[in-house]
Design an enzyme around this catalytic site. Structure first.
Site, PDB file in Angstrom:
ATOM      1  N   CYS A  87     -14.315   8.442   3.845  1.00  0.00           N
ATOM      2  CA  CYS A  87     -13.303   9.458   4.137  1.00  0.00           C
ATOM      3  C   CYS A  87     -13.900  10.861   4.007  1.00  0.00           C
ATOM      4  CB  CYS A  87     -12.081   9.276   3.238  1.00  0.00           C
ATOM      5  SG  CYS A  87     -10.601  10.095   3.892  1.00  0.00           S
ATOM      6  N   HIS A 107     -10.230   3.337   3.934  1.00  0.00           N
ATOM      7  CA  HIS A 107     -10.218   2.957   2.528  1.00  0.00           C
ATOM      8  C   HIS A 107      -9.976   1.450   2.427  1.00  0.00           C
ATOM      9  CE1 HIS A 107     -10.205   7.108   1.228  1.00  0.00           C
ATOM     10  NE2 HIS A 107      -9.217   7.358   2.067  1.00  0.00           N
TER      11      HIS A 107
END
Length: 520
Positions: free
Chosen positions: A365, A462
């Site tokens: 991320c 994630h």
């Protein structure tokens, strides 16, 4: 999550009805639809005493008894969020607790989520959607009534679908400087009209003073109906006099002394918990260094590696401590540019040059975005204004621009790494929009995501390492280089039941039930 198709449909229908109800917010205390609503609130003498995990265990125990139970936390402060099936954000702990309760996580379980963007400001997520960013004083002065209204509405909504609540407090209820406008501890217990169990962490030391002091300073201590001692190590017989003292001094029952359990495999909301677990896996042959950003988020992406018996996971707060690891991880962050500058000020580029042919890099991320050529956030949507910020240049041609609208979406696809293919089930949550080329990491029905080279992988997803197959695929060449055999990784198929059984075996559950029924 053990949920039938009909149950999923019912939950979505309930959510649609809730959206209508949100147009009619109520400001009175929670009463509507509360007939027969029972539950308990778990408060703690401090942060990280184990409130979240005990709530998780209680949710599973009640679910095992066939009870319709839901978790609830009025306000959570965490950059480690959980994405619901409808693409909304709540605290990760409440998402985990919903899974333990065998129900669908909804925004009513955590109506207010605060995501720190700096030492002074936090992003407010209200009922799963970004509202605005406020400083602490502004939030305390201007959001209080709105927060109470949100809490009351969430409690009303939950009462329509559940008979029991397991409510989690936050930090300590004895913060005397905040209690006049608090919306996370005893004020919530009062509005929901539930008894309180106070938890203390004996591992920290000072357990007697923390319990007695908390009871002396907290508002409405008469609502506390029992005590729990958590994270005990050693022979319980050595604490029998301690139990006798606490019960005599506080006039409250000690409901149980729960032994420390380090391998429960349940995600930790607080990075302190992950750091504590990682202390137990040092001196293993594969060295994984994880950069501990000042605004670290979604650190639970790395928790699955703690299940690998040959991987040592260590936090790194300063570049000088990186060393020459086998794996260097750039995890998620709530303020990408601010954290990138933190590492650049320590000249991390020089370290990356010195290890580029020896170390494998993982970018997740915000950590992924740092690895590109440039980033821009002229309006400060991610926390730090920057017309142009030079990236670390490990992914050539990658540029990231931050926008006002946050991208939040659950993701399912497949990935191929080191000639091994595995399924990916995770989520994306970021304001930065990145453009890059190269070999993709994950494939979906409608496109691809991420990038991979021989020694680097980067992705916004994630949970990509949540399965043993994904970790095996990534670690295979490292194990081959070190002449390590593939270990047998025994992942607990039902970690919630295992931990719930551990908790239940060391507490007086019958007394807990009497407390929840108002008879304790």
């Amino acid at each position: 999550m053990k949920l039938t198709k009909d149950g999923l449909g019912k939950s979505i229908n309930g959510w649609l009805l809730r959206q209508i109800e949100l147009l009619k917010w109520k400001t009175e205390p929670f009463t509507e639809g509360s007939d027969g609503m029972r539950g308990v609130m778990i408060q703690g003498t401090a942060s990280d005493v184990g409130k979240s995990l005990i709530c998780t265990a209680f949710c599973r125990i009640l679910s095992d008894q066939g009870i319709q139970v839901a978790p609830f936390k009025s306000q959570n402060m965490s950059n480690n969020s959980y994405v619901t099936i409808l693409g909304e954000e709540i605290g990760r702990a409440q998402g985990v607790q919903a899974e333990a309760a065998r129900t669908v996580a909804t925004v009513d379980m955590n109506p207010i989520l605060l995501k720190p963007e700096s030492d002074m400001k936090s992003q407010i997520v209200l009922f799963g959607k970004k509202l605005e960013t406020m400083g602490g004083m502004e939030y305390r002065a201007n959001f209080y009534e709105q927060g109470l209204a949100a809490i009351d509405q969430a409690l009303v909504n939950l009462s329509k679908n559940y008979t029991h609540l397991v409510i989690e407090g936050a930090g300590s209820p004895a913060e005397v400087n905040l209690n006049d406008r608090e919306i996370v501890n005893m004020a919530v217990a009062e509005r929901a009209d539930v008894p309180v169990i106070l938890v203390a962490d004996i591992e920290r030391g000072g357990v007697f003073a923390s319990i007695v002091g908390t009871l002396a300073l907290m508002p409405h201590p008469e609502r506390v109906k029992g005590l729990l001692i958590n994270k005990f190590r050693g022979d319980i017989r050595l604490f029998e006099d301690g139990i006798a003292f606490l019960e005599a001094y506080t006039k409250l029952p000690v409901l149980g002394v729960i032994p420390y359990m380090g391998n429960h495999e349940i995600e930790q909301e607080d990075s302190l918990g992950v750091r504590e677990i990682s202390r137990d896996n040092r001196n293993r042959p594969i060295d994984m260094a994880v950069l501990k950003h000042p605004y670290l988020s979604n650190f639970t992406d790395l928790e699955p590696f703690l299940n690998e018996p040959d991987v040592s996971v260590r936090w790194v707060e300063f570049v000088k401590d990186i060393g020459k690891p086998d794996i260097l991880v750039f995890p998620g962050t709530k303020s990408t540019i601010a954290d990138l500058r933190y590492w650049k000020e320590q000249k991390i580029e020089d370290t990356l040059l010195s290890i580029e042919n020896k170390t494998r890099i993982i970018g997740l991320c915000g950590g992924f975005q740092m690895l590109g050529d440039s980033l821009s956030d002229p309006d400060g949507f991610d926390g730090t204004k920057a017309e142009f910020e030079k990236g670390l240049g490990l992914i050539s041609g990658m540029v990231t621009h931050f926008t006002k609208e946050k991208f939040v979406k659950r993701r399912s696809g497949t990935a191929k790494m080191n000639e091994q293919t595995f399924n990916v089930d995770g989520y994306e949550i970021h304001t930065g929009r990145s453009k890059y080329g190269g070999k993709a990491l994950v494939s979906f029905e409608d496109g691809t995501e991420g990038v991979q080279t021989e020694r680097l992988i980067g992705t916004h997803i994630h949970g990509i390492f949540g399965s043993a197959d994904s970790r095996q695929a990534f670690l295979a060449p490292i194990r081959q280089e070190k002449n390590l055999s593939q270990p047998m990784v025994q992942e607990c198929s039902d970690r919630y039941s295992r931990f719930a059984g551990h908790v239940k075996a060391h507490i007086d559950w019958a007394q807990v039930e009497r407390i929840m029924e108002g008879k304790g």
